[in-house]
Every structure is written in structure tokens, then in C-alpha cells.
Design an enzyme around this catalytic site. Structure first.
Site, short mmCIF file in Angstrom:
data_model
loop_
_atom_site.label_atom_id
_atom_site.label_comp_id
_atom_site.label_asym_id
_atom_site.label_seq_id
_atom_site.Cartn_x
_atom_site.Cartn_y
_atom_site.Cartn_z
N GLY A 164 1.81 1.96 -1.03
CA GLY A 164 3.30 2.63 -0.09
C GLY A 164 2.94 3.85 0.35
O GLY A 164 3.90 4.61 0.43
N GLY A 165 1.82 4.53 0.46
CA GLY A 165 1.44 5.82 0.96
C GLY A 165 1.75 6.77 -0.14
O GLY A 165 1.48 8.13 0.29
N ASN A 290 -3.64 -6.53 0.12
CA ASN A 290 -2.45 -6.83 -0.56
C ASN A 290 -2.40 -8.02 -0.95
O ASN A 290 -2.32 -9.11 -0.22
CB ASN A 290 -1.20 -6.43 0.24
CG ASN A 290 -1.23 -5.21 0.77
OD1 ASN A 290 -1.01 -4.67 2.06
ND2 ASN A 290 -1.15 -4.22 -0.22
N ARG A 292 -0.19 -10.32 -1.96
CA ARG A 292 1.04 -10.70 -1.91
C ARG A 292 1.66 -10.90 -0.54
O ARG A 292 0.75 -11.00 0.56
CB ARG A 292 2.05 -9.57 -2.54
CG ARG A 292 1.92 -8.29 -2.02
CD ARG A 292 2.93 -7.28 -2.07
NE ARG A 292 2.69 -5.97 -1.79
CZ ARG A 292 2.61 -5.58 -0.53
NH1 ARG A 292 3.17 -6.38 0.51
NH2 ARG A 292 2.46 -4.41 -0.14
N VAL A 295 5.85 -7.48 4.08
CA VAL A 295 6.95 -7.14 4.84
C VAL A 295 6.74 -7.70 6.35
O VAL A 295 7.91 -8.28 6.65
CB VAL A 295 7.44 -5.60 4.86
CG1 VAL A 295 8.71 -5.58 5.48
CG2 VAL A 295 7.34 -5.12 3.31
#
Length: 454
Positions: A164-165, A290, A292, A295
Site C-alpha cells: 500500500g505504499g 498480490n 488476492r 481493488v
């Protein structure tokens, strides 16, 4: 097929999974914290179970409460969505021990790809191009300076357990390197419980392009094309689209084949995403994986006509992937914008009660929304409220449709980032398809300078 699925998440993604369950004829069970007792995902699910107080660590990150809710509800599977426990290998393992199917890859694969240093070295072994950088933890500032001396600035200091940065920072000189090593180490420890850092060479004028893969338990793996995710603010994606207007067909094909090869090498099962940085000459380098749902998955669903969430569930239930690579081809262009509850000028979260909500309706507009009129936006969670996706026969039509829809997107009682999104969509650099990962920050800096001159 599963009889009932527990959705270990909240907001718009929980609503999205509820819809997939409905379409597959599966019962859904939501979970909620004290702050989310009246949330939209709770209303939409067939059943709902409380899991604790409002803070994340006491509710949506509380493995024991979530597993107990799954048992109480009689669920045979858990869908983690994204964020929270979705990439937690310990949680995936606990599901296995409790005899509940975790809708996602194995705990071993999650753990492997969650460690950015191990992931990078594994991808190198798989023949995937990687960004020049350290292949082991950078223990101290002296080691970091030694790397900088050999590779030169600018560099990226990153947390191995990051996401997430968070724990990621660009440095342009020795003083910034010293500061980043100290600051990122403490941030990584606080957020991830792991202060391991590594360093990579900064890829100048980079595009952020990712490839969606889907694979079943029988070893069949396909990719669903790429998503362009270069529109970011502080390393957080804001606008995504598929396909990318930047890639040529040769690079597009090579990236897809590389992503499939990488997934096969680690024995990946279910839906996952390989993220790459692509330079101005279309050389691409592995960034992370990722393990998962992403988004931005709706843009792929709209572009190629494949329901990724349904396939996540079907694969976890043991179904064979019935789609072949030859079946996958872009049928349209899709662009997604993330709607955040935040001040569009200062970018601070904007909690409060939504007093009015009216979403534009059109055949070419899709909404993924986790709130309704009267919803209370609390300060406890990520401020993502909804996503709006426009579909068109080409990129130009898609941009036009998205701008038109956002003009009629009415949300009152809180502030949102819609003005900033409109600014991006109308900018010549974005329209040209040449925007890189620095575009939004540069655009906002230019606006600040203009205001200062006035």
C-alpha cells in the site's frame, strides 16, 4: 459448491462478494465491527455476525473472532476480499486447520510472495526480469551507501513486508538515504512488525502495469490481460484501466506469458496479480505479486468479460477452469476511478454522515459501492467508499463517459476526491496516454505553484 461463505471484509468489496454469492446461489455471511453495525454490506448479506470493537485490530484483523463467526454461521469457506487478512499466511493456515476453505492461494505461496525480498529472488529464478537492487536485507546505512555508490541515485528504499505504499520512499542523495533508512525502518516495524528493508534502482518515467492471472488446482493457468495503474498519489492507485494504451502488442504478449510462467513456477492457485514497472522503452520489471483480489479487478472483468470473483469461488470449490487463453481478448475499454472520503485539496480523510447519495445510471457505467444515503463514514478504516467504472468501445469514448458520469455523481455530507479525479481525466497528459507514476503528484504540485503565483 459451497453452501455458505463468510466474507471477512467490509465496505464495497464485501458488497461485491455478496453479489457473486447471490449469482452462484450461495448463502453469504457478513461480519461487522461495532462501528459497522448498520453498514451496507451487513444489510446486503444473508446473515451478519459481530466480531468486536471498532478498531481494526480488534475486529477485521481478529482471526479468532472471524473464525468463530464462520463456525457459528456454519460456513464452509471464507473469502477475505483485499486488505485486512487477505494476504496473511497465518490466517490462511488457520482456516486450513479449522477445516474451512480459504478462498485464495496456499499459505505457503502467500508467505513466499509477501516477503518482497524472497519474492524478488524467486521471480529471478523463474526468469522474470527484476529491478536492479539488493537481493538481501540492507542491515544498515553503511550498506545502503555502498549500494548507492555502485548504482547511483535516485533509489527506492522499500520495506520487505510492505504494501500500500507504506515503507516506500524515493531518495535522491546521501542525506535523504540516511533519513529514509531510519524512517522506513521504524514505519515498517510499526505497520508490519518487520523492519527489514531493501533498495532498488529507481525506474525513471515508469508506468505501473499489472497482469491478472487465474489458475485452478489442476495446474491450468491463464492471464486475463493487463491493467494500467500509473495514476497514483503517494504510491496509492486512483485510476486504473484496461487495456493499457501504452503497450505495443509484442510487449503485451510477452508480459502475459511472463506472468503465467511466474505463477506456474510457484504453483499458484486461484486469482492473483503480477505487478510490473515498465520503462519508456517498454522494458518491464517485476515489482510484486498480490496474492488476492485487486481493488481494480472490475476493469479486467469489463474489458474481457470474465467474472473474477466468481472464478475465485469456483476454483476454491474445486472446479476446473473452463476458460482457455484463446478465449481471452479485450472486447471493450474500461476505466475505473476510486471514490475516497477525503478532502480534495489537503487529502485528509473526511469522516461524517452521507446526507445525500445519487449515482449516475447508464448501461455503460458500473458501480461498486459500499455506502448509501445515511451511512456514517468513520475514521477507523480506509476511506475508500466506492468505485465507478466506465466502459466504451475505445479509450476516448471511455474517458468521455466517465467524465459525464462523474458530473452527475452526487454525494453530500462529506468531502470526496471527485474534483481531483475530474482534473486528471481532463488533463492533456492523461488523455494522451503518456502519464507515468509521477503524473498526479506533478500535476498537484503545478496547481499549488499556480495558486502561489496568484
Amino acid at each position: 459448491m459451497f453452501g455458505k461463505i463468510l466474507i471477512a471484509n467490509r465496505g464495497e468489496v464485501a458488497c461485491r462478494i455478496v453479489r457473486a454469492c447471490e449469482e452462484l446461489g450461495i448463502m453469504s455471511a457478513a461480519v461487522y465491527s461495532k462501528a459497522d453495525a448498520d453498514a451496507e454490506h451487513v444489510r446486503r448479506a444473508d446473515e451478519a455476525y459481530p466480531i468486536g470493537p471498532s478498531p481494526v485490530k480488534d475486529s477485521y484483523l481478529n482471526m479468532e473472532s472471524i473464525l468463530q463467526a464462520a463456525k457459528d454461521a456454519g460456513c464452509d469457506a471464507i473469502h477475505p476480499g483485499y486488505g485486512f487478512l487477505s494476504e496473511n499466511a497465518d490466517f490462511a493456515r488457520r482456516c486450513e486447520v479449522e477445516g474451512i476453505t480459504f478462498i485464495g492461494p496456499s499459505a505457503e505461496v502467500i508467505r513466499l510472495m509477501g516477503d518482497k525480498i524472497r519474492a524478488k529472488n524467486t521471480m529471478k529464478q523463474a526468469g522474470v526480469p527484476i529491478i536492479p537492487g539488493t537481493t538481501a536485507a540492507v542491515a544498515d546505512v553503511a550498506s545502503a551507501k555502498h549500494f548507492a555508490k555502485n548504482y547511483g541515485y535516485p533509489l527506492m528504499v522499500k520495506a520487505s513486508a510492505g504494501g500500500g505504499g507504506i515503507g516506500m520512499e524515493q531518495v535522491n542523495n546521501e542525506r535523504e538515504l540516511e533519513k529514509a533508512m531510519e524512517g522506513n525502518k521504524s514505519r515498517a516495524k510499526a505497520y508490519f512488525g518487520d523492519d527489514t528493508l531493501y533498495i532498488e534502482k529507481k525506474i525513471e518515467r515508469a508506468k505501473h502495469i499489472e497482469v491478472q492471472v487465474v489458475s485452478d488446482a489442476r495446474g491450468k493457468i491463464i492471464h486475463l490481460g493487463e491493467r494500467e495503474c500509473s495514476i497514483q498519489r503517494r504510491h496509492q492507485k486512483v485510476i486504473e484501466e484496461s487495456p493499457s494504451s501504452f503497450l505495443d502488442e509484442k510487449t503485451r504478449q510477452k508480459m502475459g506469458e511472463t506472468a503465467v510462467r511466474a505463477a506456474a513456477y510457484i504453483g499458484y492457485e486461484n486469482a492473483g496479480t503480477l505487478e510490473f514497472l515498465v520503462d519508456e522503452h517498454q522494458n518491464f520489471y517485476f515489482l510484486e505479486m498480490n496474492t488476492r483480489l485487486q481493488v481494480e479487478h472490475p476493469v479486467t472483468e469489463e474489458a474481457v468479460g470474465v467474472d473474477i470473483v466468481q472464478w475465485q469461488i469456483r476454483i476454491a470449490a474445486g472446479e476446473a477452469l473452463s476458460i482457455s487463453q484463446s478465449d481471452v481478448a479485450p472486447r471493450s475499454h474500461a476505466i475505473e476511478a476510486r471514490i475516497y472520503a477525503e478532502d480534495p485539496v489537503r487529502f485528509f480523510p473526511s469522516p461524517g454522515t452521507i446526507t445525500h447519495l445519487s449515482l449516475p445510471k447508464a448501461a455503460h457505467i458500473r458501480h461498486e459501492c459500499g455506502v448509501r444515503e445515511g451511512s456514517v463514514v468513520t475514521p477507523f478504516y480506509d476511506p475508500l467508499l466506492a468505485k465507478i467504472i466506465a466502459v466504451g468501445k475505445n479509450r476516448k469514448e471511455c474517458i468521455s463517459r466517465l467524465i459525464q458520469a462523474l458530473r452527475h455523481y452526487k454525494i453530500e455530507g462529506i468531502k470526496t476526491n471527485i474534483p481531483m479525479i475530474m482534473q486528471v481525466l481532463s488533463h492533456d497528459v492523461f488523455i494522451s496516454g503518456q502519464a507515468d507514476i509521477t503524473f498526479v503528484n506533478n500535476m498537484l504540485a503545478e496547481c499549488d505553484n499556480e495558486k502561489g503565483r496568484k
